[in-house]
Design an enzyme around this catalytic site. Structure first.
Site: not given
Length: 188
Positions: A87, A104
């Site tokens: 993250l 993604h």
């Protein structure tokens, strides 16, 4: 031309593909790879491409200004996540708001979030008997896979497809479209 930072945690095939896409228009010195693993194959790719690479620890990433300082010193204009699994810290997002992108391997918001990466996603797509999947290129915010979508590209999932076959379709989309989106953002 300002530099482009590419963050990767593993193989770095998307990172290599992006650098090769810009061959003849950008130089290898215009790129800088960042990785959180000294054993990741992205390090070997960086060496072969003559791209500078910085390896950092979790502590350096989350509890120091090391990465932001390097990015600023090198005048990095865009940060590209290419298989980077951590993250992004809030401070880094704040300093580069609207200049960090991610790819993604699914059609967000489906199959997104912490722990959803790589083969896990393709296995979930097959298990859920999805009729289509694809890629999502999006801006990065403080949460996994929730930033504003820049582009989505779909592909069909056949009922006979395995996770490996889906993965091959997704890689083909990533290699074709991610460099083009980077090019648009850099306005080259």
């Amino acid at each position: 031309m300002s530099r482009v930072a590419i963050f990767a945690s593993g193989s770095g095939s998307n990172a290599e593909n992006i650098v090769k896409y810009f061959k003849g228009r950008l130089k290898s010195k215009d790129f800088h790879f960042f990785t959180n693993s000294s054993k990741a194959y992205v390090n070997e790719r960086a060496h072969k491409l003559d791209v500078k690479v910085t390896t950092f620890s979790r502590d350096e990433f989350y509890n120091s200004s090391k990465i932001i300082d390097i990015l600023k010193d090198e005048k990095c204009e865009l940060i590209i996540l290419a298989g980077f699994l951590w993250l992004i810290p809030k401070e880094l997002v704040a300093n580069y708001k609207g200049r960090i992108i991610n790819i993604h391997p699914a059609l967000l918001p489906k199959f997104g979030g912490k722990g959803m990466y790589g083969k896990r996603i393709h296995e979930a797509v097959v298990a859920e008997k999805e009729k289509e999947t694809g890629i999502t290129i999006h801006y990065v915010d403080e949460n996994y896979d929730e930033g504003k979508i820049i582009k989505q590209v779909k592909c069909e999932v056949l009922s006979s497809d395995t996770a490996e076959q889906v993965e091959k379709k997704i890689h083909a989309l990533e290699y074709e479209y991610y460099p083009k989106v980077v090019e648009e953002l850099l306005q080259i």
